[in-house]
Motif scaffolding. Structure first.
Motif, PDB file in Angstrom:
ATOM      1  N   ALA A 280       0.813  -1.293   0.068  1.00 27.21           N
ATOM      2  CA  ALA A 280      -0.048   0.103  -0.013  1.00 27.21           C
ATOM      3  C   ALA A 280       0.696   1.309   0.103  1.00 27.21           C
ATOM      4  CB  ALA A 280      -0.974  -0.087   1.175  1.00 27.21           C
ATOM      5  N   ASN A 281       1.875   1.175   0.849  1.00 30.87           N
ATOM      6  CA  ASN A 281       2.674   2.634   1.166  1.00 30.87           C
ATOM      7  C   ASN A 281       3.587   2.672  -0.246  1.00 30.87           C
ATOM      8  OD1 ASN A 281       1.871   3.431   3.416  1.00 30.87           O
ATOM      9  ND2 ASN A 281       3.514   2.161   4.687  1.00 30.87           N
ATOM     10  N   GLU A 282       4.037   1.748  -0.750  1.00 28.93           N
ATOM     11  CA  GLU A 282       4.800   2.027  -1.912  1.00 28.93           C
ATOM     12  C   GLU A 282       4.029   2.427  -3.190  1.00 28.93           C
ATOM     13  OE1 GLU A 282       8.025  -0.895  -4.418  1.00 28.93           O
ATOM     14  OE2 GLU A 282       6.763  -1.843  -2.888  1.00 28.93           O
ATOM     15  N   VAL A 283       2.765   1.749  -3.356  1.00 28.23           N
ATOM     16  CA  VAL A 283       1.942   2.135  -4.592  1.00 28.23           C
ATOM     17  C   VAL A 283       1.473   3.640  -4.237  1.00 28.23           C
ATOM     18  CG1 VAL A 283      -0.035   1.553  -5.520  1.00 28.23           C
ATOM     19  CG2 VAL A 283       1.361  -0.007  -5.190  1.00 28.23           C
ATOM     20  N   LYS A 284       1.206   3.940  -3.138  1.00 26.65           N
ATOM     21  CA  LYS A 284       0.552   5.292  -2.983  1.00 26.65           C
ATOM     22  C   LYS A 284       1.673   6.271  -3.206  1.00 26.65           C
ATOM     23  CE  LYS A 284      -1.435   7.972   0.920  1.00 26.65           C
ATOM     24  NZ  LYS A 284      -0.955   8.634   2.107  1.00 26.65           N
ATOM     25  N   ALA A 285       2.859   6.007  -2.753  1.00 28.15           N
ATOM     26  CA  ALA A 285       3.862   7.023  -3.115  1.00 28.15           C
ATOM     27  C   ALA A 285       4.134   7.090  -4.799  1.00 28.15           C
ATOM     28  CB  ALA A 285       5.206   6.546  -2.520  1.00 28.15           C
ATOM     29  N   TYR A 286       4.100   5.914  -5.234  1.00 33.94           N
ATOM     30  CA  TYR A 286       4.322   5.906  -6.538  1.00 33.94           C
ATOM     31  C   TYR A 286       3.106   6.730  -7.546  1.00 33.94           C
ATOM     32  CZ  TYR A 286       5.089   4.600 -11.561  1.00 33.94           C
ATOM     33  OH  TYR A 286       5.074   4.532 -12.913  1.00 33.94           O
ATOM     34  N   VAL A 287       1.905   6.529  -7.100  1.00 34.67           N
ATOM     35  CA  VAL A 287       0.864   7.127  -7.742  1.00 34.67           C
ATOM     36  C   VAL A 287       1.022   8.704  -7.465  1.00 34.67           C
ATOM     37  CG1 VAL A 287      -1.749   7.527  -7.383  1.00 34.67           C
ATOM     38  CG2 VAL A 287      -0.842   5.172  -7.687  1.00 34.67           C
ATOM     39  N   GLU A 288       1.350   9.061  -6.119  1.00 33.77           N
ATOM     40  CA  GLU A 288       1.361  10.409  -6.005  1.00 33.77           C
ATOM     41  C   GLU A 288       2.475  11.255  -6.730  1.00 33.77           C
ATOM     42  OE1 GLU A 288       1.610  10.771  -1.540  1.00 33.77           O
ATOM     43  OE2 GLU A 288      -0.394  10.704  -1.342  1.00 33.77           O
ATOM     44  N   ALA A 289       3.466  10.286  -6.962  1.00 36.47           N
ATOM     45  CA  ALA A 289       4.861  10.943  -7.631  1.00 36.47           C
ATOM     46  C   ALA A 289       4.378  11.112  -9.145  1.00 36.47           C
ATOM     47  CB  ALA A 289       5.916  10.048  -7.424  1.00 36.47           C
ATOM     48  N   ALA A 290       3.440  10.069  -9.480  1.00 36.70           N
ATOM     49  CA  ALA A 290       3.139  10.138 -10.989  1.00 36.70           C
ATOM     50  C   ALA A 290       1.985  11.363 -11.155  1.00 36.70           C
ATOM     51  CB  ALA A 290       2.269   8.808 -11.261  1.00 36.70           C
ATOM     52  N   ALA A 291       1.258  11.540 -10.183  1.00 34.55           N
ATOM     53  CA  ALA A 291       0.270  12.769 -10.490  1.00 34.55           C
ATOM     54  C   ALA A 291       1.045  14.161 -10.420  1.00 34.55           C
ATOM     55  CB  ALA A 291      -0.527  12.676  -9.161  1.00 34.55           C
ATOM     56  N   LYS A 292       2.172  14.160  -9.772  1.00 40.81           N
ATOM     57  CA  LYS A 292       2.741  15.405  -9.700  1.00 40.81           C
ATOM     58  C   LYS A 292       3.484  15.703 -11.105  1.00 40.81           C
ATOM     59  CE  LYS A 292       3.910  16.099  -4.886  1.00 40.81           C
ATOM     60  NZ  LYS A 292       4.838  15.412  -3.981  1.00 40.81           N
ATOM     61  N   LYS A 293       4.077  14.638 -11.624  1.00 39.26           N
ATOM     62  CA  LYS A 293       4.714  14.561 -13.024  1.00 39.26           C
ATOM     63  C   LYS A 293       3.838  15.425 -13.913  1.00 39.26           C
ATOM     64  CE  LYS A 293       7.649  10.600 -13.185  1.00 39.26           C
ATOM     65  NZ  LYS A 293       7.719   9.308 -13.981  1.00 39.26           N
ATOM     66  N   SER A 294       4.227  16.452 -14.632  1.00 39.80           N
ATOM     67  CA  SER A 294       3.584  16.971 -15.644  1.00 39.80           C
ATOM     68  C   SER A 294       3.615  15.856 -16.709  1.00 39.80           C
ATOM     69  CB  SER A 294       4.072  18.323 -16.246  1.00 39.80           C
ATOM     70  OG  SER A 294       5.287  18.002 -16.834  1.00 39.80           O
ATOM     71  N   ASP A 295       2.772  16.134 -17.788  1.00 39.96           N
ATOM     72  CA  ASP A 295       2.795  15.195 -18.847  1.00 39.96           C
ATOM     73  C   ASP A 295       4.052  15.006 -19.652  1.00 39.96           C
ATOM     74  OD1 ASP A 295      -0.042  14.591 -18.098  1.00 39.96           O
ATOM     75  OD2 ASP A 295      -0.585  14.246 -20.300  1.00 39.96           O
TER      76      ASP A 295
END
Length: 857
Positions: A280-295
């Motif tokens: 859960a923690n690892e995935v959450k961190a990944y998803v948040e990082a991806a959301a911050k990335k611009s396209d």
RNA sequence: GCUCAGGUGGCGGAAUUGGUAGACGCGCUAGACUAAGGAUCUAGUGCCGAAAGGCGUGGGGGUUCGAGUCCCCCCUUGAGCACCA
């Protein structure tokens, strides 16, 4: 003749004839003509403050040549002009100075019109249109309401491109490499309420319609790629331990046995269900990082794959194998189902990912060329199925449909078609655009509207269009046509609100209204509420339309520009059809040209129009570069101003030179010396035609002159038809060079030359036509016909080759026999010197052209 | 990276679609007219060579009597697309 009279006074000549054409309405297009019609359309300009630049006339001159030529060929010609005048620059100027955009726009239009008139186009100015004129944009709004009625417009709060610098939302098409197409500012994702047009409903029609169009291949290809149709399958994978299925889209169902992992996009709705506790923690961190990335980061920069295992497994429906499910941002939520089955052996991206994370790579397609080594993977070519159970040995491509059928039988998938095309975000948070003619009402009032007989009821779409505002669900109602145009209100401040709302949102007496659910009438809420149960409180939609809206249908309005009852009269539309020729820049390949096709096709489906496609024949003129070979730009200082060119050389020289620069579609540099060349040509024409001492008779008797003249008529005509205007001009130069050399020629010859020249240099042609005794206007004279019999000469030249190399030539009567020519060739002294000591192995004779003696030794 | 379209004199570009490469224009050279020429006219102008001739359409191969044009490989310029499963 006195010297002064020979001066080519282009300024006086051009002014005189421009006034004449306008006064006599020479270029008026008739709506009820017996003649066949010809409609030449230019992509209408945005009237910028900078005025016309040298690139504008290139396309206009080309269409003008066709218009004038077709008129001479007996067509009823429509060549109109207008203004695509909504847009950001006028608004930004308004923000800076407080000047109303309509004021700036009118000034700019006046300047553009003046400049265009100075070039002497065959334009029917009575049909001038302006997209910012309420009489025009009421029909833009009318079309929008039709789309709304048919459920093709909806409102959605979705991530959109927001440009902080422009303070506006941009369409996908307006974002290039993560920057705004206008101004090159950075853009970011924001969730905003948007009016969206369902262009995806037309994906198939827009794709299929391309086939019949006479368009540049590159443009067709771009539209095809933009629509991005692909065929494949949707496959459902059971998820272990959850009562959900993971649906993927694939174009390669034949590689299903090679799927060794799955990937869902970070935004995938099932992701939370898929992630096991430990991950859960690892995935959450990944998803948040991806959301911050611009396209930009996600697509354009480092393509280094990243991802996290969710801990869950799917079951492969074809063989029951367990497959791990990962989350990775190389899978996009916006395409297909937002999830994929990954086949690293046969897909480059999956292969890279599997290598990086040590996931199994399983080959299921054998390369028919035999190389089975792992280093040759990924392999995406054709081949034979392996490691695929019952399908082994079958041709992979042929197997696709079989696997789809088998999946359907198991209820685990089905054939599917996908498009890259997205719906068109149609709203802009700006002032200077067409107001979107919708109002927002409460749920209760919406129910009443649906039951109230009147102007609105039948215009309400089947599926409700709603939005959340301040915690309340609001419903969209259309204005009836009788309430159009919905005009832009006056505002104090043109600045968009920083929250992403248009400045219209700040005009409360326009925004907040009493609205009659029966008639669609409205008054400001500042007034007292009118009597009657159908009057309710409502607020207007504050977004405006994008600049593309007005240009989606302007080609129709030229046909019937002043019609107050209809967008276009049906009979007139049936007569004029669409433009026979449409010219403009290639930069509109997927924007304007796709949107306009969408609207046009929609109106056709609605029965408003007789033709499904707006632009049957399209052409892109090439860019004109600065003299230094760079794109013209103010900062480089290589801009050529058409006003200055006209002052120095005249409009005819400008027209002629823009066409003489090179092929119309080619990118080519301007040249000051070059325009002197065509100006010199026009002076020659002027001087020759005024040399009355040389005009010996009415009819031409000189055989050489007749031949050159009719060759010229033939070549110029063909070149115009093929849009090869540079070649046409060359031929006219050949003709004048000939006339200059001969002692005398007839008036008819001179007049024919002027007729050929008239589409290119209309002012001079008109002037000299009068000098030679012709009645104005030369525009109404029938196009000269080439007499081909005059092109055949009694004597022909045949060239002699030895081994394909030119060694001599001879004159022969045109009916000469093969043997006579070959004997003459062999007798030629020069030819003989190349035959000496050699054996002739072959004698080739191309009748009337050449002899080739193949020798060896 | 993928797809597409191009590469012809000093320059912009022609070439009947396999049949005289370089039309036309610019530039350049020489000459004429002229007080003068940045005007105009005449002649010349692909490259090498005194000439004969040779070489020439991005490079290399091939097909053909004959290739700028058709086929294969490579180089290069421009345009479009760019994780679209």
């Amino acid at each position: 003749m006195a010297e002064e009279e020979l001066i080519y006074d282009f300024s006086t000549i051009e002014k005189r004839w421009q006034e004449y054409w306008e006064r006599e309405k020479i270029f008026r297009a008739e709506d009820d003509s017996e003649k066949p019609k010809y409609y030449a359309l230019d992509m209408f300009p945005y009237p910028s403050g900078a005025g016309l630049h040298i690139g504008h006339p290139e396309g206009y001159v080309a269409s003008d040549i066709l218009a004038r030529y077709k008129k001479a060929c007996g067509f009823n010609v429509l060549h109109p002009m207008g203004w695509d005048a909504f847009g950001l620059p006028a608004e930004q100027y308004a923000i800076k100075t407080g000047t109303h955009p309509s004021v700036t726009t009118m000034e700019n239009i006046d300047n553009f019109r003046r400049q265009i008139k100075n070039i002497g186009f065959a334009i029917d100015w009575d049909r001038e249109i302006n997209t910012t004129d309420p009489e025009y944009y009421q029909w833009t709004q009318w079309i929008f309401l039709k789309l709304f009625q048919r459920g093709l417009a909806y409102v959605d709060e979705k991530p959109v491109w927001w440009c902080p610098n422009l303070r506006a939302v941009l369409a996908n098409e307006e974002v290039v490499d993560g920057k705004s197409e206008v101004g090159n500012h950075p853009v970011e994702r924001r969730n905003l309420r948007q009016v969206v047009l369902r262009i995806t409903a037309y994906a198939e029609k827009l794709l299929a319609g391309l086939d019949d169009l006479d368009w540049p291949d590159s443009t067709k290809r771009q539209q095809k790629a933009w629509i991005g149709r692909s065929e494949g399958a949707e496959v459902e994978f059971a998820i272990e331990g959850i009562n959900e299925k993971l649906k993927v889209y694939t174009t390669r169902p034949d590689t299903l046995f090679g799927a060794t992992y799955m990937v869902v996009a970070p935004e995938h709705p099932l992701l939370d269900n898929l992630v096991i506790q430990e991950k859960a923690n690892e995935v959450k961190a990944y998803v948040e990082a991806a959301a911050k990335k611009s396209d930009l980061d996600r697509t354009d920069l480092a393509k280094d794959k990243s991802g996290v295992f969710t801990g869950s497994f799917c079951v492969n429906p074809v063989n029951g194998e367990k497959i791990p499910v990962w989350v990775a941002d190389y899978v996009l939520i916006s395409y297909g189902t937002g999830a994929i089955m990954a086949v690293p052996a046969h897909d480059e991206r999956d292969h890279e990912f599997a290598e990086k994370f040590g996931i199994e790579i399983k080959r299921v397609i054998a390369n028919p060329n035999g190389d089975e080594t792992e280093s040759k993977l990924p392999y995406s070519g054709p081949g034979v199925m392996v490691n695929s159970g019952e399908y082994d040995g079958m041709d992979a491509d042929a197997c696709k449909s079989k696997i789809i059928t088998d999946l359907e039988a198991k209820d685990a998938g089905k054939g599917a078609v996908n498009y890259k095309l997205r719906d068109w975000i149609f709203s802009r948070q700006r002032y200077w655009g067409e107001p979107i003619p919708l109002v927002w009402v409460s749920a209760e009032d919406y129910e009443i509207a649906k039951q109230t007989e009147g102007a609105i009821k039948d215009l309400i779409p089947q599926n409700d269009v709603t939005t959340q505002k301040d915690g309340q669900l609001l419903y969209a109602l259309p204005l009836p046509a009788s309430e159009l145009p919905l005009q832009l209100p006056e505002v104090e401040n043109y600045q968009p609100s920083g929250t992403g709302e248009s400045p219209l949102a700040t005009i409360s007496d326009w925004l907040e209204i009493w609205f009659d659910l029966e008639t669609g009438k409205s008054i400001s809420r500042d007034e007292a509420k009118p009597e009657g149960t159908t009057w309710v409180s409502a607020s207007r939609e504050t977004n405006t339309m994008p600049q593309w809206a007005g240009s989606c249908w302007y080609h129709l309005r030229y046909i019937d520009p002043k019609n107050p009852e209809n967008l276009v009269d049906k009979e007139k539309e049936a007569y004029w059809g669409g433009p026979d020729f449409y010219i403009g820049g290639a930069e509109h390949a997927v924007l304007h040209l796709l949107y306009a096709r969408f609207w046009h096709r929609f109106l056709y489906d609605e029965g408003v129009l007789a033709n499904p496609e707006p632009y049957r024949k399209l052409f892109h003129q090439g860019l004109i570069l600065g003299e230094d070979g760079n794109k013209m730009s103010k900062s480089v200082g290589n801009v050529v101003n058409p006003d200055v060119v006209i002052d120095a050389y005249g409009a005819d020289s400008l027209r002629l030179f823009e066409m003489f620069l090179g092929p119309l579609e080619a990118v080519k540099p301007w040249s000051e010396k070059g325009i002197e060349g065509v100006h010199r040509f026009l002076r020659k024409v002027h001087r020759e035609c005024l040399r009355t001492d040389k005009h010996n008779a009415k009819e031409e008797s000189n055989k050489d002159t007749l031949k050159v003249l009719h060759e010229s008529i033939l070549k110029v005509t063909e070149a115009i038809e093929d849009l090869r205007f540079n070649v046409a001009i060359s031929q006219m130069m050949i003709l004048i060079n000939h006339l200059q050399k001969v002692d005398s020629y007839s008036i008819d010859t001179a007049k024919a030359l002027l007729q050929l020249l008239a589409p290119f240099a209309p002012h001079l042609a008109e002037e000299l036509w009068g000098n030679l005794g012709g009645q104005p206007s030369i525009v109404n004279e029938p196009w000269p016909q080439a007499r081909k019999e005059l092109l055949v000469t009694e004597e022909i030249t045949i060239v002699f080759q030895v081994n394909g190399k030119l060694r001599g030539q001879g004159q022969f009567p045109k009916e000469v026999e093969k043997d006579a020519v070959i004997s003459a060739a062999k007798a030629d002294t020069k030819v003989q010197s190349f035959l000496e000591g050699k054996e002739i192995v072959k004698e080739i004779y191309v009748p009337g052209k050449l002899v080739n003696l193949a020798v060896k030794g």
